[in-house]
Scaffold this motif. Structure first.
Motif, short mmCIF file in Angstrom:
data_model
loop_
_atom_site.label_atom_id
_atom_site.label_comp_id
_atom_site.label_asym_id
_atom_site.label_seq_id
_atom_site.Cartn_x
_atom_site.Cartn_y
_atom_site.Cartn_z
N LEU A 50 0.83 -1.19 0.00
CA LEU A 50 0.00 0.00 0.00
C LEU A 50 0.87 1.24 0.00
O LEU A 50 1.85 1.33 0.75
N GLY B 182 0.82 5.42 0.45
CA GLY B 182 -0.02 6.50 0.94
C GLY B 182 0.77 7.46 1.80
O GLY B 182 2.00 7.37 1.94
N SER C 112 5.55 3.13 1.74
CA SER C 112 4.92 1.90 1.30
C SER C 112 4.95 0.90 2.44
O SER C 112 6.00 0.65 3.04
N VAL D 55 -9.18 -3.65 -0.33
CA VAL D 55 -8.57 -2.60 -1.17
C VAL D 55 -9.51 -1.42 -1.28
O VAL D 55 -9.09 -0.25 -1.19
N GLU D 56 -10.80 -1.70 -1.50
CA GLU D 56 -11.77 -0.62 -1.66
C GLU D 56 -11.89 0.20 -0.38
O GLU D 56 -11.91 1.44 -0.41
N GLY E 204 -8.78 2.48 0.19
CA GLY E 204 -8.79 3.66 -0.68
C GLY E 204 -9.81 4.68 -0.23
O GLY E 204 -9.56 5.89 -0.27
N ARG E 205 -10.99 4.19 0.17
CA ARG E 205 -12.06 5.10 0.56
C ARG E 205 -11.78 5.78 1.91
O ARG E 205 -11.97 6.98 2.06
N HIS F 140 -7.32 6.69 1.87
CA HIS F 140 -6.71 7.22 0.64
C HIS F 140 -5.41 6.51 0.31
O HIS F 140 -4.41 7.12 -0.09
N GLN G 207 -3.45 3.47 -1.96
CA GLN G 207 -3.59 2.79 -3.25
C GLN G 207 -2.58 1.65 -3.33
O GLN G 207 -1.56 1.66 -2.64
N LEU G 208 -2.94 0.69 -4.16
CA LEU G 208 -2.03 -0.43 -4.35
C LEU G 208 -0.77 0.05 -5.05
O LEU G 208 -0.82 0.86 -5.96
N ARG G 209 0.32 -0.47 -4.58
CA ARG G 209 1.61 -0.08 -5.18
C ARG G 209 1.93 -1.00 -6.34
O ARG G 209 1.88 -2.22 -6.18
#
Length: 810
Positions: A728, A730, A771, A798-799, A802-803, A806, A808-810
């Motif tokens: 991840l 962020g 990461s 994952v969803e 992100g929600r 914030h 995201q997949l690396r």
């Protein structure tokens, strides 16, 4: 207390050896620590007369003396500064043996043959003075054996007193104790003497402001005294007791104090202004120059003896320079008084002048013996100083000091001791102790006992029963186990405490125990702000010292000091833990004032603290690493994991004494369990810590509530798990604990494990981001999970990340 056996035999016709008596007294509860031999090896030392004394040519300090030993005149080279012709001295002839087995021989010094030695008190083992040779009375015959003539050979009983037997600070009371153990009679001193002077009532006026600080004050007057050496027998008894002879007046006061356990003070009567004595408390700021030449400033808590114009003595502690007995003194006023113990103890401790007198007043003395001691001192001043005693005494006394009357019952004696003593056996013990007896007419098995006033430790029936046990012999009381239907065990909290200590020790931590009292300066060392709860510590009303005047509210200060002490001794690798109470004020932190406040006990909380500093031990299989935040985090997780507590949440913590960004609070759900963190560099400097140090505290009350007493067991998984890794990317400010919580919440019922295995913030990761890589395990109890089911759970995670965060997949 040091008791001369020769002195003891003045009152008691004892025939047994000093060692036998010491054994009897020890078994009766009056411990004799040692029987010290004095001058037992001494032989060949005689009384000598120095006929001539001349300077030795070529020496700046040696003298050649012609010493007559009763038969011949011997040449002796002597280096003592006080040697002179006409003196009577202790002369060790050639062949004489001194203490320690030292034999005197003939020796040539600067061409002069010296045949013998002129001895000091210390060389003979008679005292500690070695500043010069021992000058003896001139009436001693030359050639007489010194040890026999003076009675030098003696044994000293070194008594280790318990606080309740302060009466045995007097030799006469020690003799009474020995008499009770041997069945021998005590011969008390005859106190008669002529009183041929004027009535003392016309010569001195004595007043006591407050009887509470001075229950009794007595004075007797002896005029026309001549100062000089005291009798040799008195000097020897004083030397055996560890006191240095001064002159006949001072020695008599000290002798009577040791004899009766009653401190005395002697005033130069003519120096007392207004011929008046006033006993009162000091005024704040008042001053007195004491006998040691020091100016003492008083705080108002001292007891002063004053004449018509001001202080002349610090009561119970030290006399004043302005009323000192000097070589010109002719009239002696003897003070024999009883002072309140607490005042004397505080004064002696505060001014740093403890003395034989203050020691006795602090423990409490027998006010009824004041008159006996004053009479004895007056008698000896008349006899050995050529004085004339005034008629009578001035006695300012608050009350009569009648002995206590206590009922003693045979049934109670035997019930407490587990014995079957007859009434006659019990009565005989009381008679041996010289206690008064009065049988109870209506009850044959009881007696009224009157204990002497000097036995201040006897106040209730149980005290008398203890006397029966002492004199009959503790070794005669059979050993019996008490009947008890219950069996001791640890409660739940105690068992958990022990378990946690064992786990800490098993992880290589060492237990430490620190004082519960800390310095008020700890708040500044920890950089605490004004309103911080630890800044209002519970102050102690009577602290041991300023550095231990506040009750601790955290284990942290003590642990940091322990690390600092180890560092100062070059032990740089330290892993400590401590289980102890902290004290949270409930009354605002101010000292308790009995007259103003209701008692408010602090709240006591049990904490487990950690302090780890330095590096792990080197090993050939792995590289040494410095202890850091994550090391202590692992210790805490392992410790609580062994207790069945998992799913901990570590939340960022910002406090002045911990490093920002390297400190966290520990939560289980919404319950705070404690904190861990790296010590702030400024705090580390304040405690002089040489290496990075990580600390922490766990709060035991919520921890105990969270621990499940029933061990939980699980079957081995019957079906294989599905593994997924997720990396991840962020913002670096997002806490790993928040990420893990979001993963668990979104993972659904199939998510079993979440493990962080990588952190990376180097290139090409943008600045301010990082990461984090996690290993996720999915599974079901009743079947093998399909890839589709695992993928659905993974997608939900994952969803949600992100929600909510914030990421995201690396």
């Amino acid at each position: 207390m040091r008791v001369s056996y020769n002195w003891l035999k003045e009152y008691l016709p004892v025939k047994i050896s000093a060692q036998e008596l010491a054994e009897k007294m020890t078994f009766a509860g009056l411990e004799i620590d040692e029987v010290e031999e004095r001058c037992q090896e001494l032989s060949g030392v005689v009384v000598g007369k120095v006929n001539r004394c001349e300077k030795l040519e070529g020496s700046d300090h040696l003298h050649v003396c012609a010493v007559f030993d009763g038969q011949t005149e011997e040449t002796v080279v002597c280096g003592a500064p006080n040697v002179a012709a006409g003196q009577t001295v202790a002369f060790a002839k050639v062949g004489a043996t001194l203490p320690g087995g030292f034999t005197i021989g003939s020796k040539k010094t600067m061409g002069v043959e010296s045949r013998g030695m002129l001895c000091s008190q210390k060389e003979l083992g008679a005292g500690e003075d070695h500043t010069g040779i021992w000058l003896l009375p001139d009436d001693l015959p030359a050639g007489a054996d010194l040890a026999e003539t003076l009675g030098l050979k003696d044994q000293v009983l070194v008594v280790e007193l318990t606080p309740n037997r302060a009466d045995c600070l007097g030799v006469l009371n020690c003799a009474r104790e020995a008499a009770a153990l041997t069945g021998l009679p005590v011969t008390e001193p005859d106190l008669s003497y002529p009183e041929e002077g004027p009535d003392i009532q016309t010569m001195i006026d004595i007043q006591v402001d407050d009887p509470a600080i001075c229950p009794r004050y007595m004075a007797r007057l002896v005029t026309g005294v001549q100062l000089g050496p005291s009798p040799m027998w008195m000097q020897l008894y004083l030397l055996a007791a560890g006191m240095r002879p001064i002159n006949n007046v001072v020695d008599i006061a000290n002798y009577v104090m040791l004899e009766y356990n009653q401190p005395l003070h002697t005033f130069d009567y003519q120096s007392l202004r207004g011929k008046k004595i006033l006993v009162r408390e000091a005024v704040l700021g008042e001053e007195l120059t004491t006998l040691d030449g020091k100016d003492r400033v008083f705080n108002g808590d001292e007891i002063l003896i004053c004449d018509g114009e001001g202080p002349v003595c610090l009561a119970g502690v030290m006399g004043g320079y302005n009323s000192e007995v000097t070589e010109n003194t002719r009239d002696i006023l003897i003070e024999s008084a009883c002072f309140e113990p607490v005042h004397i103890r505080r004064t002696a401790r505060r001014l740093g002048i403890p003395s034989e007198s203050s020691q006795r007043f602090e423990k409490g003395i027998d006010a009824a013996s004041c008159d006996l001691a004053a009479r004895r001192a007056a008698q000896l001043l008349v006899r050995y100083c050529g004085g004339t005693a005034a008629k009578g005494a001035v006695d300012v006394c608050r009350e009569s000091f009648a002995p206590k009357r206590i009922l003693l019952r045979r049934a109670k004696v035997n019930a407490l001791l587990g014995m079957d003593y007859s009434m006659e056996e019990i009565l005989q013990v009381m008679r041996d102790l010289s206690f008064g007896l009065e049988l109870v007419a209506e009850e044959e098995e009881a007696v009224w006992v009157t204990a002497p006033t000097y036995r201040r430790d006897i106040s209730i029936e149980e005290d008398l029963i203890e006397e029966v046990a002492r004199l009959k012999g503790y070794d005669h009381i059979p050993a019996t186990l008490p009947l008890n239907q219950t069996c001791g065990y640890r409660n739940r909290e105690q068992s958990l405490e022990l378990r946690m200590k064992e786990l800490c020790a098993g992880m290589g931590l060492q237990e430490t125990v620190n004082y519960s009292f800390i310095s008020p300066k700890e708040a500044a060392r920890l950089r605490l702000p004004e309103g911080h709860p630890w800044n209002g510590g519970l102050r102690i009303q009577n602290p041991l010292n300023e550095e231990q005047s506040v009750m601790r509210q955290s284990l942290l200060p003590g642990l940091l000091h322990a690390v600092s002490r180890n560092n100062s001794r070059r032990n740089l690798d330290v892993r400590l833990f401590e289980m102890g109470m902290v004290f949270v004020p409930t009354g605002g932190g101010k000292p308790f004032v009995p007259e103003e406040d209701e008692p408010q006990q602090p709240k006591e909380n049990l904490h487990l603290g950690f302090a780890i500093s330095g590096q792990a031990a080197m090993h050939w299989q792995k590289q040494s690493r410095a202890y850091d935040f994550f090391y202590l985090k692992g210790v805490v997780e392992s410790l609580l994991g062994d207790l069945g507590i998992s799913a901990l949440r570590f939340q960022r913590l910002q406090v002045p004494y911990l490093h920002p960004g390297r400190a966290a609070e520990i939560y289980l759900d919404d319950t705070l369990l404690g904190y861990i963190g790296e010590v702030h560099p400024l705090t580390a400097a304040a405690y002089e810590l040489e290496n990075r140090t990580v600390v922490g505290e766990l709060y035991m009350a919520p921890l105990f509530a969270a621990v499940n007493n029933i061990p939980q067991s699980h079957d081995l998984p019957r079906y294989p798990e599905v593994k997924r890794d997720i990396a991840l990317l962020g913002d670096a400010s997002v806490a790993a604990a928040d990420i893990e919580a979001a993963i668990r919440n979104a993972g659904g019922p199939y998510l079993r494990k979440v493990e962080l295995f990588d952190l990376y913030d180097g290139a090409p990761i943008p600045a301010g981001q990082r990461s984090l890589a996690y290993s996720l395990s999915f599974g079901a109890e009743e079947r093998t999970l399909t890839d589709k089911e695992a993928d659905e759970s993974f997608a939900a995670i994952v969803e949600a990340l992100g929600r909510e965060l914030h990421l995201q997949l690396r």
